[in-house]
Scaffold this active site. Structure first.
Site, PDB file in Angstrom:
ATOM      1  N   ASN A  57       4.400  65.537  15.699  1.00 47.36           N
ATOM      2  CA  ASN A  57       3.660  66.611  16.388  1.00 47.36           C
ATOM      3  C   ASN A  57       4.372  67.058  17.667  1.00 47.36           C
ATOM      4  OD1 ASN A  57       3.152  64.484  18.052  1.00 47.36           O
ATOM      5  ND2 ASN A  57       0.937  64.760  18.147  1.00 47.36           N
ATOM      6  N   GLY A 140      -2.814  55.393   3.703  1.00 55.61           N
ATOM      7  CA  GLY A 140      -3.487  56.140   2.628  1.00 55.61           C
ATOM      8  C   GLY A 140      -2.477  56.913   1.797  1.00 55.61           C
ATOM      9  N   TYR A 185      -1.448  50.261  24.003  1.00 57.11           N
ATOM     10  CA  TYR A 185      -0.282  50.113  23.131  1.00 57.11           C
ATOM     11  C   TYR A 185      -0.306  48.750  22.426  1.00 57.11           C
ATOM     12  CZ  TYR A 185       4.658  50.430  21.711  1.00 57.11           C
ATOM     13  OH  TYR A 185       5.844  50.484  20.990  1.00 57.11           O
TER      14      TYR A 185
END
Ligand code: UDP
Length: 354
Positions: A57, A140, A185
């Protein structure tokens, strides 16, 4: 020194070829593919003739890292945040966006996440999401395509280990503050690992988890908002600003050069011996941060002063990889010295980041 990144990419290709390791004709999804490590992986895969789908992104990844690959027929860039669902091979799906024309993925490499302690303050939620929801979404995809799943975890899962657990091996469970400044994190990477193991158990996915230690080299980002120690010190030294050591500089890290790390990662992705395993890939040579500062000052011939600033909360005191497992299963170990790595990284910074 003149530095050409293609020499390093060819060096990785040569090292892989020595063991006949090739991803030719494989269809590989790399999340975080425009990031520091992800873009090196894409470069090697493209040259080996894999079809590489780079998903990023571009919040911490940089288009500059992959711009040269856009002309390649076997490269596809998708601007997407993996913490939102995405489906390959579907034309419609009620839960997320679809990329219908890619019908089959062989390997999913989930590498997307900001990793700099400076970013933990500013972007804790996207970091948590990319390592939990993002890992679930990426798993997935692996499940839907019966693909191998490779997760880039981190030495941060060990937190701040006591001295007798350094060098740290994979069976050390960690000493992590769940509510500290690094927890977004550390804990999300730990949860990410648990997601991987859950999918392996419940859905019989083939998985591998690498724990990456401090890696640096060309394309690593610099800047006070997101830099790691190596790029920060180099940039400070090259511009004759103070080199800012946090604490007294006696804390340690074990630095690995990017080509060694990428070679290890791709060997691990390829080798059957790594199936179901968690493996450290880093360096077993430990340096204090003050030693690093002095080395960079010397190599850059800088007039910078070394100054001391407060040590951030929960900053690990020592970090060093136990590489026994990597050496045994992958027949791999880093070969670039810290000095060689710094010389190349400094040369790249002079040309690209000043
Ligand atoms: N550090 C430093 N000065 C800087 C940046 C980092 O002294 O400008 C120290 C930091 O406190 C830590 C070590 O260098 O002890 C490594 O920091 P880095 O940000 O690279 O990541 P970490 O290994 O802590 O995840």
């Amino acid at each position: 020194m003149f530095y050409d990144i293609n020499d390093d990419i060819n060096d990785i290709l040569k090292r892989l070829a020595q063991e006949n390791i090739t991803f030719n004709d494989k269809i590989i999804l790399v999340t975080g593919g425009a990031g520091f490590l992800g873009s090196w992986v894409c470069d090697v895969l493209i040259k080996q003739g894999a079809y590489c789908i780079c998903l990023d992104n571009l919040t911490s990844g940089r288009f500059d890292n992959i711009a040269h690959l856009m002309k390649e027929d076997n490269f596809r860039f998708i601007n997407h945040d993996i913490s939102e669902p995405i489906y390959f091979g579907f034309t419609h799906h009620p839960k997320g966006i679809c990329v219908g024309e890619i019908k089959k993925i062989d390997i999913v490499m989930h590498m997307a996440s900001r990793a700099s302690p400076f970013e933990f303050k500013k972007y804790p939620i996207p970091i948590l999401k990319s390592n939990t929801l993002g890992t679930m979404n990426a798993l997935g995809i692996a499940k839907a395509h019966n693909a191998l799943f490779f997760y880039t975890s981190t030495s941060e899962v060990y937190g701040n280990p006591p001295g007798d657990a350094v060098p740290t091996s994979e069976d050390y469970f960690g000493h992590v503050n769940p509510v500290g400044p690094r927890s977004c994190y550390d804990e999300s990477k730990r949860a990410g690992e648990a997601f991987v193991k859950a999918y392996e158990l419940q859905h019989k996915i083939k998985t591998k988890i690498v724990r990456i230690f401090n890696t640096s080299g060309p394309r690593i980002r610099s800047g006070s908002e997101f830099g790691r120690v190596v790029p920060n010190f180099i940039k400070q030294a090259l511009s004759n600003q103070d080199i800012t050591v946090f604490g007294d500089g006696t804390q340690t890290r074990s630095f690995i050069y990017v080509t060694d790390e990428i070679e290890g990662i791709l060997k691990m992705v390829y080798k059957e011996e790594a199936l179901g395993e968690v493996i450290n890939l880093g360096n077993d040579k430990e340096f204090t941060i003050l030693e690093l500062a002095n080395m960079i000052k010397e190599l850059t011939h800088s007039d910078s002063k070394i100054t001391f600033k407060p040590l951030p909360i929960d900053d690990p005191v020592r970090r060093c990889a136990d590489l026994t497992k990597a050496k045994k299963l992958l027949h791999w170990q880093p070969t670039t010295t810290l000095k060689e790595a710094l010389i190349k990284t400094i040369a790249w910074f002079k040309d690209n980041e000043l």
